[in-house]
Design a protein around this motif. Structure first.
Motif, short mmCIF file in Angstrom:
data_model
loop_
_atom_site.label_atom_id
_atom_site.label_comp_id
_atom_site.label_asym_id
_atom_site.label_seq_id
_atom_site.Cartn_x
_atom_site.Cartn_y
_atom_site.Cartn_z
N VAL A 167 0.85 -1.19 0.00
CA VAL A 167 0.00 0.00 0.00
C VAL A 167 0.89 1.24 0.00
O VAL A 167 1.72 1.42 0.90
CB VAL A 167 -0.93 0.03 1.23
CG1 VAL A 167 -1.80 1.28 1.20
CG2 VAL A 167 -1.79 -1.23 1.28
N ARG A 168 0.72 2.09 -1.01
CA ARG A 168 1.53 3.30 -1.13
C ARG A 168 1.06 4.37 -0.15
O ARG A 168 -0.11 4.73 -0.10
CB ARG A 168 1.45 3.84 -2.57
CG ARG A 168 2.35 5.03 -2.85
CD ARG A 168 2.44 5.24 -4.36
NE ARG A 168 3.11 6.49 -4.67
CZ ARG A 168 2.50 7.62 -5.03
NH1 ARG A 168 1.17 7.64 -5.11
NH2 ARG A 168 3.19 8.71 -5.30
N LEU A 212 6.06 2.85 1.89
CA LEU A 212 5.22 1.76 1.39
C LEU A 212 4.89 0.85 2.57
O LEU A 212 5.77 0.43 3.32
CB LEU A 212 5.97 0.98 0.32
CG LEU A 212 5.15 0.15 -0.67
CD1 LEU A 212 4.25 1.06 -1.51
CD2 LEU A 212 6.08 -0.63 -1.59
N ASP A 261 5.66 5.41 -7.97
CA ASP A 261 4.27 5.80 -8.15
C ASP A 261 3.37 4.56 -8.07
O ASP A 261 3.84 3.44 -7.86
CB ASP A 261 4.06 6.55 -9.46
CG ASP A 261 4.52 5.74 -10.68
OD1 ASP A 261 4.51 4.48 -10.58
OD2 ASP A 261 4.88 6.35 -11.69
N GLU A 262 2.06 4.77 -8.28
CA GLU A 262 1.11 3.66 -8.12
C GLU A 262 1.36 2.55 -9.14
O GLU A 262 1.19 1.36 -8.83
CB GLU A 262 -0.33 4.19 -8.26
CG GLU A 262 -1.39 3.23 -7.75
CD GLU A 262 -1.21 2.89 -6.28
OE1 GLU A 262 -1.21 1.68 -5.96
OE2 GLU A 262 -1.05 3.81 -5.45
N VAL A 271 4.10 0.42 -7.87
CA VAL A 271 3.64 -0.42 -6.76
C VAL A 271 2.90 -1.64 -7.31
O VAL A 271 3.05 -2.77 -6.81
CB VAL A 271 2.73 0.38 -5.81
CG1 VAL A 271 2.11 -0.54 -4.76
CG2 VAL A 271 3.54 1.49 -5.14
N THR A 272 2.08 -1.44 -8.34
CA THR A 272 1.33 -2.55 -8.94
C THR A 272 2.28 -3.60 -9.51
O THR A 272 2.09 -4.81 -9.30
CB THR A 272 0.40 -2.03 -10.04
OG1 THR A 272 -0.53 -1.09 -9.46
CG2 THR A 272 -0.37 -3.19 -10.68
N ARG A 313 4.01 -5.38 -6.62
CA ARG A 313 3.10 -6.29 -5.92
C ARG A 313 3.03 -7.63 -6.66
O ARG A 313 3.12 -8.71 -6.06
CB ARG A 313 1.71 -5.66 -5.83
CG ARG A 313 0.72 -6.52 -5.05
CD ARG A 313 -0.68 -5.92 -5.09
NE ARG A 313 -0.73 -4.61 -4.46
CZ ARG A 313 -1.00 -3.47 -5.12
NH1 ARG A 313 -1.25 -3.49 -6.44
NH2 ARG A 313 -1.04 -2.31 -4.48
#
Length: 356
Positions: A139-140, A146, A168-169, A172-173, A176
């Motif tokens: 979760v950012r 993080l 950035d998001e 993160v994706t 993950r």
């Protein structure tokens, strides 16, 4: 460097002082240990040992007693941990007969150690078998942080905050998916090994950005050891003697603090093949720097990944080290095998030749 005779004299002083609780004189040493030299020669040897810091003289006209340094040298020079007698081994085996479940085994072990050594016994609960990882969520947060959430197959959840700047998001994706693809379905230790292996294949910039996440997962993987202990033999504190009365209160306080007890046992994990002895001032916990801790690791699980715990005893520095070390080692080995077999009818004949 002490010669063999001075080492023999030191050992004799330790043995006699442990038994008598009285300062040891040269004439008594010659008579009791049949030393093939005169009392005057032994007095000279004892004077050298005192100058070197291995012995001390409580009063001018008294004999000598060992110092922490003397006890340490005595322990280090033990050629091997003495074997238990057949009767002692049989007693350990019979004490566990009928034990049901980990709680019962740990409680019996604490009582057994206390009875055999006449000291205060501490037994750490074994860590549970490492559960596989079910999912890792990222979760950012604000300011380049993080939140790393690890969910195990047992439903246990742990989390850490990792510093991951310039992410950035979308990053993160991707990350993950990367960590879940590498780690899900593996035990924590194996997952960390795989993540670090993959991390090493990235370019330097990628490693700098992703390493904090991997290390956060590693911290959580290593945080699953048991923090519960059982204490036995508290009435044995009365045997410490008047010279150790000041230790009773701090030791009782330590018994109330599980963290302190775990710290006392903690060093044994560094030498899980044997027995770890901390003497006097070697103890990190200042109020107990006139006690000694003898501990060992027991491993009740077949898996080499985690599953270990420690047990041991706390007593005065004036303790029977050979006997105490032998008992702690034997009980640790037996309990590990007992739990590992997952049965209450483990026969003492399975000890093998390493106890002899």
């Amino acid at each position: 460097m002490l010669d063999d005779r001075k080492l023999e004299v030191l050992g004799a002083v330790v043995v006699d002082y442990v038994q008598s609780r009285e300062p040891v004189g040269s004439r008594a040493l010659v008579e009791r240990h049949h030393l093939d030299v005169s009392p005057a020669t032994i007095r000279n040897d004892m004077a050298v040992l005192e100058e070197e810091g291995y012995l001390t003289q409580p009063h001018t006209s008294a004999g000598r007693v060992p110092t922490d340094k003397g006890y340490r040298l005595f322990v280090d020079k033990l050629a091997s941990v003495k074997p238990l007698s057949v009767a002692e081994r049989r007693a350990i085996g019979s004490f566990m007969q009928g034990a049901v479940g980990v709680d019962d085994v740990v409680a019996r072990t604490a009582r057994l150690l206390a009875q055999l050594t006449h000291h205060v016994a501490i037994v750490q609960y074994p860590a549970p078998a490492p559960a596989e990882l079910r999912h890792i969520e990222l979760v950012r947060l604000a300011a380049g942080h993080l939140l790393v959430i690890v969910i195990r197959a047992t439903g246990e959840v742990d989390q850490r905050v990792a510093e991951c700047p310039d992410m950035d998001e979308a990053d993160v994706t991707v990350l993950r998916g990367w960590v879940n693809g590498a780690a899900v379905g593996l035990t924590p230790g194996r997952a960390v090994e795989e993540l670090r292996r993959l991390l090493a294949t990235l370019d330097p910039a990628g490693r700098r950005r992703l390493a904090p996440v991997v290390e956060s997962i590693a911290e959580m993987a290593g945080a699953s050891t048991s923090e519960r202990v059982v204490v036995g033999g508290v009435p044995n504190l009365a045997r410490f003697g008047v010279e150790y009365e000041a230790l009773i209160e701090p030791l009782l306080e330590a018994i109330e603090e599980q963290v302190v007890l775990l710290r006392l046992l903690g060093e044994s994990a560094r030498d899980n093949a044997g027995v770890y002895v901390r003497i006097g001032a070697e103890n990190e916990y200042t109020p107990l720097r006139e006690t000694s801790v003898v501990s060992s690791v027991y491993t009740p699980l077949a898996s080499s990944e985690g599953g270990y715990a420690s047990l041991g005893v706390v007593g005065p520095t004036r303790m029977d080290y050979p006997s105490t070390m032998a008992t702690v080692r034997a009980v640790a080995r037996y309990v590990g095998r007992f739990l590992g077999a997952q049965t209450a009818d483990l026969d003492v004949t399975c000890w093998g030749h390493d106890e002899h």
